[in-house]
Structures are given as C-alpha cells and as structure tokens.
Design an enzyme around this catalytic site. Structure first.
Site, mmCIF file in Angstrom:
data_model
loop_
_atom_site.group_PDB
_atom_site.id
_atom_site.type_symbol
_atom_site.label_atom_id
_atom_site.label_comp_id
_atom_site.label_asym_id
_atom_site.label_seq_id
_atom_site.Cartn_x
_atom_site.Cartn_y
_atom_site.Cartn_z
ATOM 1 N N ARG A 46 1.134 14.581 17.034
ATOM 2 C CA ARG A 46 0.708 13.180 17.226
ATOM 3 C C ARG A 46 -0.809 13.104 17.384
ATOM 4 N NH1 ARG A 46 0.755 11.076 21.987
ATOM 5 N NH2 ARG A 46 2.762 11.921 22.632
ATOM 6 N N ASP A 170 -9.735 -5.092 4.320
ATOM 7 C CA ASP A 170 -8.544 -4.454 3.756
ATOM 8 C C ASP A 170 -8.853 -4.175 2.291
ATOM 9 O OD1 ASP A 170 -6.070 -3.893 2.564
ATOM 10 O OD2 ASP A 170 -4.965 -5.195 3.943
ATOM 11 N N LYS A 195 -0.119 2.071 -1.833
ATOM 12 C CA LYS A 195 -0.425 1.419 -3.108
ATOM 13 C C LYS A 195 -1.217 2.367 -4.009
ATOM 14 C CE LYS A 195 1.619 -1.836 -0.813
ATOM 15 N NZ LYS A 195 0.935 -2.862 -0.065
HETATM 16 C C1 LIG Z 1 1.032 -3.503 1.168
HETATM 17 C C2 LIG Z 1 -0.134 -4.041 1.853
HETATM 18 C C3 LIG Z 1 -0.291 -3.911 3.237
HETATM 19 C C4 LIG Z 1 0.792 -3.284 4.109
HETATM 20 O O1 LIG Z 1 0.990 -1.947 3.794
HETATM 21 P P1 LIG Z 1 2.368 -1.153 4.059
HETATM 22 O O2 LIG Z 1 2.037 0.228 3.622
HETATM 23 O O3 LIG Z 1 3.420 -1.821 3.224
HETATM 24 O O4 LIG Z 1 2.681 -1.280 5.495
HETATM 25 C C5 LIG Z 1 -1.441 -4.395 3.815
HETATM 26 N N1 LIG Z 1 -2.401 -4.990 3.079
HETATM 27 C C6 LIG Z 1 -2.286 -5.139 1.745
HETATM 28 C C7 LIG Z 1 -3.375 -5.802 0.994
HETATM 29 C C8 LIG Z 1 -1.148 -4.673 1.081
HETATM 30 O O5 LIG Z 1 -1.041 -4.843 -0.236
#
Ligand SMILES: *Cc1c(COP(=O)(O)O)cnc(C)c1O
Length: 378
Positions: A46, A170, A195
């Site tokens: 962790r 983000d 992604k």
């Molecule tokens: C998918 C996504 C998230 C969340 O990510 P997870 O891996 O599904 O928890 C956050 N921000 C954006 C822009 C995303 O496309």
C-alpha cells in the site's frame, strides 16, 4: 530524451535480480526487512511497490513533472485529489466534465461541505465571479467529454495563480502525447490510465501527477492513508500499454480526422464536434494548446430518438460500449450511458442533448470505419 524514447525506456531498467528486460510484476503484499529499520526501499505494497514505482517514474517522464502516484482508477485519482480540501473550501469546476467527476463532486459537497461551482470555462474569465476567500482550486477538463469543448489551460492557470488557487487538469482525453498541462501552468494533472495511456481496454487505472514537493508529500500521504494505490499487475499492464502510446495516438488521430471529415459532409449529421475541424469554434486554441487533436469525435444526428438508436445499434465495427481510448472503436450515447449520472438539467445546460453520439475512434483501417458508419447512418 524524446517523448517517444521515454515511452519505451523511462522508469524501466533491467531487473536487478535476473536482468529481466521487462519490469517484473512484484505481486507481493509485504517485503522482508534485512534488519530492524532496514529494508530495500519497500516495506508494504500500500505504501510502495517496485512495479508501481516503475509506472510512476514512466508517467513523471512523460508528463515532465516531479511526482506521480498510480492509483486504482481515474475516479480514485480524483478522490485522492479532492481529499486535499477541507469542509468550507470551494472549488470551481468546468461544467461539462466527465459524468463520474460531477457525481463525485456533488457527493463530496453533500457529505463533506466542500462547495463546488460548475462553470462554463470556455471563457476562462467566467471563473472570476466565483472566486472568494474560500476558493481553493479550479478543475479543468479539456477537451471535454463528450462535446470536445476546450478550456484555455494557460489562461485559467494564470487567473488561478493571481488568486492563489490550484489549477487541476484532467488530461485523460489527450494523454501526455497530446497535451502537456504542466507546460501551460497546471499544478496537478489527473489521468484515467484506463483510457489512452493503457490503450487496450483491459485494465482500470488512474494517476495523479504534481510538480511541487509540498503537493507530492500531500498526495503520497493521501494515497497511503486512503488506500487508493494501484495493484502491481495493473501497473504492469499500463506500463506495457505506454510502450506503444505514440504509435497508437498517431493512428487514433489520423482515423478520427477521417471520421470527422466524413461526418461533417454527411447529410444526416447536424453538427460534428472535433477540435481538428476548422469549423470547431476553438480550433485555433486546439492548434496552440494541443499537440494532437485526439481520437474522440462526437456528433449530433439530425433525426428522432429512433434514428439515434438505429445508428447506435447499426454499426458492426464500432461496438456499443462506454469507455474510450482502446485500440478498438466504440460508439455510445452520452445521455443514457456515460453521462446518465449527470442530472438532466445539468446535462442539457451543458448541451449534451439526446441526439449526441460519441465515438472513440480506434486504430482499425480507416476505410473500414467509414464504411461501417456510412451503412449505419443509411
Ligand atoms: C474515464 C474517465 C475518468 C474516470 O476514470 P476511471 O478509470 O473510469 O475511474 C475520469 N475522467 C475522464 C475524463 C474520463 O474519461
């Protein structure tokens, strides 16, 4: 080193035990001490793990920053960052952010009294009326999901700095291949590595990156305290995905541009949302701020909800599924799928109507993708 070389080599050194060229998966919860108070750098997974460390070093090199923490999901990354704030603090967040982000921010607001203002940041100055002595941060997502609206990161960062606010970006939609928020003045960058960074739709993961000693210490403390850390095997998968990031992103962009051009000229399409089209209202900003226009394309169909459903279920190569950024093409309906968790009023105010369809354009042959879309559109 160049970005492309870093995707192959950064953070990764031949294993000290046997010289394995690929980072081993240290699938171990604990590490043996050599003596009291003495270990080889890791004591409990962790708090730290060699496979996770390799991924964190790789991400640091790619985003050109000083610190990274790899966490279980993109939402875990956002959860970790939100734990920096306290009851009474206020955050300004771009109004058309990821559905899960707005849902979490609303929950944090209700449960912990951290006020969140959702504001259209396509004009950066729109944030100014919301700044007061309790404001701590501006949360930016650009290009946005699913309408590919842009926020001028440099402009927001400069307004934030003048008001002593953190700029949090983000960067999931473009990956560090397509956009470098720290160069533009961001303080914290979050990723859903699920992604493009991983790129193969076989893991969920996230990361938080920062560029100051103070934030680094806070974030590492929080990951360990909250337990949001990523698992060794997942880190290994993301590390493996990163090695082909440049090649994949080039193909994603090439195919997305072809799809956007095709849809733009299609009589049944009312509007195409893609920053690479000269018709995109912020095309100039995209050229300036981004190194790639990315692989996401959304469009508004001219027709009824039945027509929308026919397109969504009519493609063969584009699979009807949420998520994005994998090698295979996906089609989805934001109003009932990815953005169903956003309340209807907020969704419609952000312009995400029932006729909007989102595509994650994969790296298949572009002629096959255009034929598939053409047949579904009829
Ligand atoms: C998918 C996504 C998230 C969340 O990510 P997870 O891996 O599904 O928890 C956050 N921000 C954006 C822009 C995303 O496309």
């Amino acid at each position: 080193m160049s970005f492309q070389t870093d995707t192959i080599h950064a953070g990764v050194a031949p294993d000290k035990a046997y010289g394995a060229i690929m980072t081993p998966i240290y699938q171990s919860s604990t590490f043996v001490f050599e003596d009291i108070g003495k270990h080889k750098g890791f004591d409990y997974t962790r708090s730290g793990n060699p496979t996770r460390k390799a991924l964190e070093d790789s991400l640091c090199a790619l985003e050109e920053c000083s610190s990274a923490v790899a966490v279980t999901t993109g939402m875990a990354a956002i959860t970790t960052v939100l734990n920096i704030f306290r009851t009474g603090d206020e955050i300004i967040c771009t109004d058309d952010c990821y559905g899960g982000t707005s849902r979490l921010m609303k929950t944090v607001e209700e449960h912990f009294g951290i006020r969140v203002h959702f504001v259209n940041l396509q004009t950066a100055e729109n944030l100014l009326p919301y700044v007061n002595e309790r404001t701590r941060a501006v949360w930016v997502e650009t290009p946005s999901n699913p309408l590919l609206n842009l926020v001028d990161i440099a402009r927001v960062a400069s307004l934030s700095r003048e008001n002593s606010l953190l700029t949090i970006v983000d960067n999931t939609f473009l990956s560090p291949y397509g956009q470098k928020p720290f160069e533009l003045g961001a303080d914290i960058v979050v990723h859903s590595t699920t992604k493009y960074l991983n790129g193969h739709s076989d893991v969920v993961g996230g990361a938080v990156l920062s560029n100051s000693e103070e934030l680094d210490q806070k974030l590492k403390f929080l990951v360990n305290a909250l337990g949001t850390c990523a698992q060794p095997f997942d880190c290994w998968l993301v590390l493996r995905g990163i090695k082909t990031l440049v090649l994949r992103m080039r193909e994603h962009e090439r195919n997305a541009q072809a799809v956007a051009d095709f849809l733009y000229n299609h009589p049944k399409v009312k509007q195409v949302f893609y920053p690479g089209l000269p018709s995109h209202p912020q095309h100039e900003l995209a050229r300036k701020q981004q190194k790639s226009f990315g692989g996401m394309v959304s469009f508004e169909l001219d027709g009824s909800i039945e027509d929308v459903n026919r397109v969504l279920t009519g493609t063969k190569l584009f699979s009807l599924a949420e998520s994005l950024g994998g090698v295979e093409s996906l089609i989805e309906h934001p109003a009932t799928m990815s953005h169903a968790s956003m309340d209807r009023e907020h969704r419609e105010a952000a312009g995400i109507t029932e006729n909007v369809i989102r595509l994650s354009v994969g790296i298949e042959d572009s002629d096959d993708l255009l034929e598939d879309l053409g047949l579904a559109l009829g």
